[in-house]
Scaffold this motif. Structure first.
Motif, PDB file in Angstrom:
ATOM      1  N   LEU A  87       0.826  -1.207   0.000  1.00  0.00           N
ATOM      2  CA  LEU A  87       0.000   0.000   0.000  1.00  0.00           C
ATOM      3  C   LEU A  87       0.862   1.261   0.000  1.00  0.00           C
ATOM      4  CD1 LEU A  87      -2.824  -0.997   2.526  1.00  0.00           C
ATOM      5  CD2 LEU A  87      -2.966  -0.882   0.027  1.00  0.00           C
ATOM      6  N   SER A 155      -1.419  -2.972  -7.392  1.00  0.00           N
ATOM      7  CA  SER A 155      -1.639  -1.828  -6.502  1.00  0.00           C
ATOM      8  C   SER A 155      -1.430  -0.511  -7.242  1.00  0.00           C
ATOM      9  CB  SER A 155      -0.686  -1.923  -5.306  1.00  0.00           C
ATOM     10  OG  SER A 155      -0.716  -0.751  -4.530  1.00  0.00           O
ATOM     11  N   ILE A 197      -7.642   2.078  -1.326  1.00  0.00           N
ATOM     12  CA  ILE A 197      -6.705   1.378  -0.446  1.00  0.00           C
ATOM     13  C   ILE A 197      -7.350   0.120   0.125  1.00  0.00           C
ATOM     14  CG2 ILE A 197      -5.551   1.546   1.794  1.00  0.00           C
ATOM     15  CD1 ILE A 197      -4.871   4.452   1.077  1.00  0.00           C
ATOM     16  N   ALA A 201      -6.062  -3.552  -0.455  1.00  0.00           N
ATOM     17  CA  ALA A 201      -5.744  -4.348   0.730  1.00  0.00           C
ATOM     18  C   ALA A 201      -6.367  -5.736   0.641  1.00  0.00           C
ATOM     19  CB  ALA A 201      -6.228  -3.626   1.992  1.00  0.00           C
ATOM     20  N   THR A 204      -4.736  -7.833  -1.943  1.00  0.00           N
ATOM     21  CA  THR A 204      -3.378  -8.202  -1.544  1.00  0.00           C
ATOM     22  C   THR A 204      -3.397  -9.274  -0.466  1.00  0.00           C
ATOM     23  OG1 THR A 204      -2.577  -5.962  -2.048  1.00  0.00           O
ATOM     24  CG2 THR A 204      -1.198  -7.328  -0.627  1.00  0.00           C
TER      25      THR A 204
END
Length: 277
Positions: A87, A155, A197, A201, A204
């Motif tokens: 991030l 990302s 984000i 997240a 990920t």
């Protein structure tokens, strides 16, 4: 609402309900059967545990015969540290590629996008040799580095799209007030990226937490095994302890479900942002 629209809405909802059952059903079966005796797992897998079939023997074996808490802590450390680095570096790289135009920026963005298309597992042998040369074999650091490299392209791609939607007047107004670029990023841009984000997240965390391949080739001791690799000790060539397997899988599922519940609203906001004007 017309009859045609109502029929279309019912059809869409039926498809979504069927997909939800298809996605949630296996999870419920795993958790439900983890509280049964072995005979009930195979005899009545779709039935809820009752007084005659309820058993915690699987959980007792998991805590007694494995280092499940160590596996859990390793998975949490690797997942959370990798997510934080993805991030941070992803947002900073996306900001740089979107906000500043320099020679080679387009080529760099294209190079990063290739990382989305090419599976990182194709470089497993090279990664293993690299980690051995660096003395990082059988360490959590090796896993973190691999997962950061794996998560950065996606990302950067997602966050770049969101940064482009932020009005340029906000950044220009901050610059007119003499705000440094670092403060513009962390205090102006970053708070507006919360939906993106959260989306990054989740995208990920899930593959990192569920990954078996890299822990299998980069770690060799119980002190560095993750929870997905630790479950494998209950799977034998001739005998499989299904009570322990289902109990361990149920425990492995829980953190991902909790994280999704916490971030679900931001995730949905991130996925639908820009879809409606």
């Amino acid at each position: 609402m017309t009859t045609d629209q109502r029929a279309r809405s019912i059809g869409v909802h039926l498809v979504l309900i069927a997909y939800s059952l298809l996605a949630v059903g296996p999870i419920l079966l795993v958790v439900m059967n983890s509280f049964k005796v072995r005979s009930a797992i195979f005899g009545s897998p779709l039935a809820l545990p009752d007084a005659s079939t309820f058993s915690l023997v699987g959980y007792e074996k998991v805590f007694r015969s494995s280092h499940i808490l160590t596996y859990y802590s390793n998975s949490l450390i690797v997942t959370l540290v990798s997510m934080a680095l993805v991030l941070l570096f992803g947002a900073m790289a996306a900001w740089a590629l979107t906000e500043y135009r320099f020679r080679g920026s387009t080529a760099l963005a294209l190079f990063l996008s290739i990382g989305i298309m090419v599976p990182i597992r194709l470089g497993s042998v090279a990664i293993l040799n690299m980690m051995r040369s660096a003395g990082l074999n059988d360490t959590l650091t090796a896993l973190i580095l691999v997962y950061v490299a794996q998560g950065l392209p996606m990302s950067i791609f997602i966050l770049s799209e969101f940064i482009q939607q932020i009005p340029k007047d906000l950044r220009d107004a901050a610059r007119c007030d003499g705000v440094p670029e670092t403060r513009i990023f962390f205090e102006v841009v970053a708070p507006l990226l919360r939906p993106a984000i959260a989306t990054v997240a989740v995208f990920t965390i899930v593959p990192i937490w569920n990954d078996l391949w890299f822990p299998l080739i980069l770690t060799s001791s119980d002190s560095t095994h993750t929870v997905t690799l630790g479950v494998q000790q209950f799977l034998g060539q001739y005998i499989t302890d299904w009570n322990s397997v289902l109990a361990a899988l149920s425990m492995a599922i829980l953190p991902v479900v909790v994280i999704y519940v916490i971030l679900s609203r931001q995730l949905i906001a991130g996925l639908t942002s820009g879809a409606v004007k």
